[in-house]
Design a protein around this motif. Structure first.
Motif, PDB file in Angstrom:
ATOM      1  N   SER A 198       7.477  62.881   4.931  1.00 38.19           N
ATOM      2  CA  SER A 198       8.447  61.782   4.956  1.00 38.19           C
ATOM      3  C   SER A 198       9.092  61.762   6.340  1.00 38.19           C
ATOM      4  O   SER A 198       8.986  62.721   7.107  1.00 38.19           O
ATOM      5  CB  SER A 198       9.513  61.998   3.891  1.00 38.19           C
ATOM      6  OG  SER A 198      10.295  63.129   4.233  1.00 38.19           O
ATOM      7  N   TYR A 219      18.551  60.065   2.740  1.00 39.61           N
ATOM      8  CA  TYR A 219      19.064  59.421   1.518  1.00 39.61           C
ATOM      9  C   TYR A 219      19.785  58.118   1.876  1.00 39.61           C
ATOM     10  O   TYR A 219      20.739  57.723   1.220  1.00 39.61           O
ATOM     11  CB  TYR A 219      20.011  60.341   0.732  1.00 39.61           C
ATOM     12  CG  TYR A 219      19.304  61.340  -0.169  1.00 39.61           C
ATOM     13  CD1 TYR A 219      18.445  62.297   0.370  1.00 39.61           C
ATOM     14  CD2 TYR A 219      19.497  61.325  -1.542  1.00 39.61           C
ATOM     15  CE1 TYR A 219      17.809  63.219  -0.443  1.00 39.61           C
ATOM     16  CE2 TYR A 219      18.856  62.247  -2.372  1.00 39.61           C
ATOM     17  CZ  TYR A 219      18.021  63.190  -1.813  1.00 39.61           C
ATOM     18  OH  TYR A 219      17.388  64.102  -2.621  1.00 39.61           O
ATOM     19  N   SER A 234      17.382  55.296  -1.512  1.00 42.77           N
ATOM     20  CA  SER A 234      16.260  56.236  -1.559  1.00 42.77           C
ATOM     21  C   SER A 234      16.560  57.459  -2.425  1.00 42.77           C
ATOM     22  O   SER A 234      15.644  58.145  -2.863  1.00 42.77           O
ATOM     23  CB  SER A 234      15.845  56.651  -0.146  1.00 42.77           C
ATOM     24  OG  SER A 234      16.879  57.338   0.520  1.00 42.77           O
ATOM     25  N   ARG A 261      14.465  58.852   2.174  1.00 43.46           N
ATOM     26  CA  ARG A 261      14.147  60.118   1.529  1.00 43.46           C
ATOM     27  C   ARG A 261      12.656  60.238   1.242  1.00 43.46           C
ATOM     28  O   ARG A 261      12.077  61.306   1.393  1.00 43.46           O
ATOM     29  CB  ARG A 261      14.928  60.229   0.207  1.00 43.46           C
ATOM     30  CG  ARG A 261      14.578  61.431  -0.631  1.00 43.46           C
ATOM     31  CD  ARG A 261      15.377  61.478  -1.914  1.00 43.46           C
ATOM     32  NE  ARG A 261      15.045  62.667  -2.690  1.00 43.46           N
ATOM     33  CZ  ARG A 261      14.055  62.738  -3.570  1.00 43.46           C
ATOM     34  NH1 ARG A 261      13.296  61.675  -3.784  1.00 43.46           N
ATOM     35  NH2 ARG A 261      13.814  63.843  -4.230  1.00 43.46           N
ATOM     36  N   ASN A 262      12.046  59.114   0.853  1.00 38.71           N
ATOM     37  CA  ASN A 262      10.718  59.189   0.250  1.00 38.71           C
ATOM     38  C   ASN A 262       9.581  58.601   1.068  1.00 38.71           C
ATOM     39  O   ASN A 262       8.528  59.174   1.162  1.00 38.71           O
ATOM     40  CB  ASN A 262      10.730  58.453  -1.092  1.00 38.71           C
ATOM     41  CG  ASN A 262      11.995  58.749  -1.882  1.00 38.71           C
ATOM     42  OD1 ASN A 262      12.275  59.907  -2.147  1.00 38.71           O
ATOM     43  ND2 ASN A 262      12.752  57.727  -2.232  1.00 38.71           N
ATOM     44  N   ARG A 263       9.844  57.444   1.609  1.00 37.50           N
ATOM     45  CA  ARG A 263       8.739  56.640   2.114  1.00 37.50           C
ATOM     46  C   ARG A 263       7.947  57.286   3.219  1.00 37.50           C
ATOM     47  O   ARG A 263       8.496  57.941   4.084  1.00 37.50           O
ATOM     48  CB  ARG A 263       9.292  55.315   2.637  1.00 37.50           C
ATOM     49  CG  ARG A 263       9.513  54.361   1.500  1.00 37.50           C
ATOM     50  CD  ARG A 263       9.004  53.003   1.859  1.00 37.50           C
ATOM     51  NE  ARG A 263       9.174  52.171   0.671  1.00 37.50           N
ATOM     52  CZ  ARG A 263       8.868  50.898   0.632  1.00 37.50           C
ATOM     53  NH1 ARG A 263       8.371  50.306   1.688  1.00 37.50           N
ATOM     54  NH2 ARG A 263       9.030  50.219  -0.475  1.00 37.50           N
ATOM     55  N   SER A 281      13.020  54.520 -10.359  1.00 31.85           N
ATOM     56  CA  SER A 281      12.358  54.974  -9.144  1.00 31.85           C
ATOM     57  C   SER A 281      12.924  54.189  -7.969  1.00 31.85           C
ATOM     58  O   SER A 281      13.580  53.160  -8.147  1.00 31.85           O
ATOM     59  CB  SER A 281      10.853  54.728  -9.250  1.00 31.85           C
ATOM     60  OG  SER A 281      10.628  53.324  -9.228  1.00 31.85           O
ATOM     61  N   HIS A 282      12.671  54.682  -6.788  1.00 33.46           N
ATOM     62  CA  HIS A 282      13.111  53.982  -5.576  1.00 33.46           C
ATOM     63  C   HIS A 282      12.594  52.545  -5.589  1.00 33.46           C
ATOM     64  O   HIS A 282      13.355  51.587  -5.386  1.00 33.46           O
ATOM     65  CB  HIS A 282      12.586  54.756  -4.348  1.00 33.46           C
ATOM     66  CG  HIS A 282      13.142  54.285  -3.046  1.00 33.46           C
ATOM     67  ND1 HIS A 282      12.631  54.702  -1.840  1.00 33.46           N
ATOM     68  CD2 HIS A 282      14.149  53.431  -2.745  1.00 33.46           C
ATOM     69  CE1 HIS A 282      13.314  54.137  -0.855  1.00 33.46           C
ATOM     70  NE2 HIS A 282      14.233  53.354  -1.379  1.00 33.46           N
TER      71      HIS A 282
END
Lengths: 269, 345
Positions: free
Chosen positions: B26, B125, B129, B183-185, B307-308
């Motif tokens: 990430s 975050y 996210s 946070r995730n992508r 979820s995001h």
């Protein structure tokens, strides 16, 4: 400069503070007067600094966390040649002047802008950590008010200082027993302050905050932990007409200034 | 184990290659590796954490003396960062956006912005996210607040490469900066792009109907997706990546307004006060009288889990919905000539 006693310096700083109370906007008087001996011992006996070179790398740092007492710090910086006393009195709180009512870092000798409370200990911890990482031995002194110890951020930073054993960091609490809205104990008690600081891992002592010798001894005592000095003081201390109960904030007229200075033993022209 | 120089590829000298070898990282992880690598040559660099460093931080492994985990005390962390900066260190303080930018907001204001401290507050975050952790772990107001602070630089990188470039640029910039990450992508823009410079928006795609102005991992990827979908319907889009929200590249926005017929802002932040707010301010200040469609978080907290992607969808931050909205909002006369299919729908 001829040797000037610390007593004499304290008296001169008080005179300047009283004159600042007689400027158009007045000043935080009680808490400026209560900490005069703290500042005098720091600047006159303990700290290393160069007034003509305020950014000298080897200097010790003074952070006035209770930044509303700017008048007291400015007056002390004037006494120790960082700034000019007459310029300070002329320009305090006036348009375009650096001498703002809460501490301004544009004033030589002021390390950080403060007065929003609860920042000084954290800033001091940062300085102490930064010096240690650079293998320097500069000392850092933070002056907080007892009412200010209500701020949680102070207690966060106290823990960090203890965790990292920042022995070159010293906190002085100006325990004058008053805050903006009245007696500290009536609003948010700081009872057991010494015990709490000790429990947070600080080497802690209590002293009479107007006793220059006791303060000096406490500040020079070796310590392997961060050191806290709870200094018992009185608002308006040193100005007999207040009898230790000076106002939190005051704007003097000419007659009040004359009387206050007279009670200090000064004769105004 | 991943390192800034794994398999002989160096993160700084060959960032695109290095990223291709680390497809799962990430952007917040990319940041950690970048900082660890930058600290090899910059001894003043210090990293502060507040108990959210996670295990195996590459900076901690590489430069343990300059990695200080202070514990759970964000307000003190920001004051401490400013104190350390005053002794000549370049201090990166890292935590989650709701804690660094929002909880410690006044420390950021007083210690960083007002004092112009050389502190870089890096928060992941950003936006939604934090997803299913709930609104305590979302940050939808941070950009509005920090953008309002005089002298603060505010940067939201769009992908891994931009995270590396921005982190490097931050080190060279003397002053307070807020770097906002998700946070995730794992967004990876593979097409060639203009050179990165702090404060200068970047045109990723030329077009004349819609001006899509975006920032951040979510905003830019949605904008590019929307542009591709609009193109399939005969509508051309200019896509501008405003990775630096402050200082704001007003010229790029006005230029986009002049070249297109509808401005659309896309960001993972409240529609109030972030990029959408900034674009509206610029357009109105210059009397352009141009409608601005603001895609973003719709001024509400989301207190149910998801979820995001699901949370983004609830706010219309998703290409299909946004395309519909844009087609509905495009000024009609020229739309008729350009996209008859869309008009019938």
């Amino acid at each position: 400069m001829a040797q000037v006693s610390l007593d004499e310096r304290a008296r001169r700083i008080r005179r300047t503070i009283l004159r600042l109370a007689a400027t158009p906007t007045g000043c935080h008087l009680g808490g400026s007067l209560s900490m005069v001996e703290l500042l005098v011992v720091l600047l006159g006996r303990v700290m290393k600094f160069r007034p003509q070179e305020p950014q000298w790398e080897e200097r010790d740092s003074l952070i006035l966390s209770k930044g509303h007492a700017a008048a007291g710090l400015y007056a002390a910086l004037a006494e120790f040649d960082f700034i000019d006393t007459e310029e300070l009195v002329q320009r305090y709180n006036s348009d375009g002047s650096p001498y703002t009512g809460h501490v301004n870092a544009a004033v030589p000798g002021v390390e950080f802008p403060t007065g929003s409370l609860g920042h000084g200990v954290g800033l001091g911890v940062g300085l102490a950590l930064g010096h240690r990482l650079r293998q320097r031995t500069n000392r850092v002194f933070v002056v907080c008010g007892d009412g200010e110890m209500g701020e949680g951020s102070n207690w966060e930073a106290l823990q960090v200082a203890a965790q990292h054993r920042l022995s070159r960091l010293t906190l002085l609490v100006d325990r004058n027993g008053g805050q903006n809205d009245g007696p500290t104990e009536a609003i948010l008690s700081q009872a057991q302050l010494v015990e709490r600081l000790r429990a947070f891992g600080w080497s802690t002592v209590e002293v009479d905050g107007h006793d220059l010798e006791a303060l000096g001894t406490a500040l020079e005592a070796p310590s392997d932990a961060p050191r806290a000095i709870v200094a018992h003081t009185r608002k308006g201390a040193g100005v007999p007409m207040f009898r230790g109960k000076g106002p939190h904030y005051a704007t003097f007229n000419a007659e009040q200034l004359r009387r206050a200075l007279a009670s200090l033993g000064e004769v105004t022209p | 184990m991943t390192s800034p120089t794994s398999n002989g590829t160096d993160l700084l000298s060959a960032p695109a290659d290095w990223l291709r070898e680390q497809p799962g990282l990430s952007n917040r992880q990319v940041f950690r590796h970048t900082l660890a690598r930058l600290a090899d040559a910059e001894e003043r660099l210090v990293l502060l954490e507040a108990d959210l460093a996670g295990g195996g931080d590459p900076f901690a492994a590489r430069h343990p003396a300059r990695f200080i985990n202070l514990g759970i005390c964000e307000a003190a962390m920001l004051d401490i960062a400013c104190g350390m900066a005053a002794t000549g260190h370049v201090v990166f303080a890292h935590t989650f956006a709701p804690f660094g930018a929002l909880r410690a907001c006044e420390q950021v204001r007083l210690g960083m912005a007002y004092a112009q401290a050389n502190v870089k507050l890096v928060c992941d975050y950003g936006g939604l996210s934090g997803a299913f952790f709930g609104p305590t772990h979302h940050a939808i107001e941070d950009l509005a607040l920090l953008r309002a602070m005089p002298g603060m630089m505010v940067v939201s990188p769009a992908d891994g490469l931009e995270t590396i470039q921005a982190t490097r640029a931050l080190l060279e910039h003397d002053g307070p900066v807020y770097l906002r990450l998700g946070r995730n992508r794992v967004t990876r823009m593979e097409d060639a792009r203009p050179a990165f410079a702090l404060g200068r928006a970047m045109c990723l795609r030329e077009g004349s109907d819609v001006g899509l102005v975006a920032h951040g991992e979510v905003g830019v990827s949605i904008a590019l997706d929307v542009a591709a979908r609009l193109e399939a319907q005969g509508v051309s889009s200019r896509v501008v990546n405003v990775h630096t929200l402050k200082p704001f590249d007003e010229e790029a926005i006005l230029d986009t307004a002049e070249r297109t017929r509808l401005l659309v802002t896309v960001e993972e932040h409240s529609i109030l006060g972030g990029l959408g707010g900034a674009v509206c301010e610029s357009v109105a200040t210059h009397g352009l009288g141009r409608r601005v469609l603001r895609a973003g978080i719709q001024d509400r907290y989301d207190s149910t889990a998801g979820s995001h992607e699901a949370l983004l969808e609830r706010h219309g931050l998703e290409a299909t919905a946004l395309v519909e909205k844009i087609l509905g909002a495009l000024p009609r006369p020229r739309l008729a000539a350009l996209a008859p299919a869309a008009r019938r729908g």
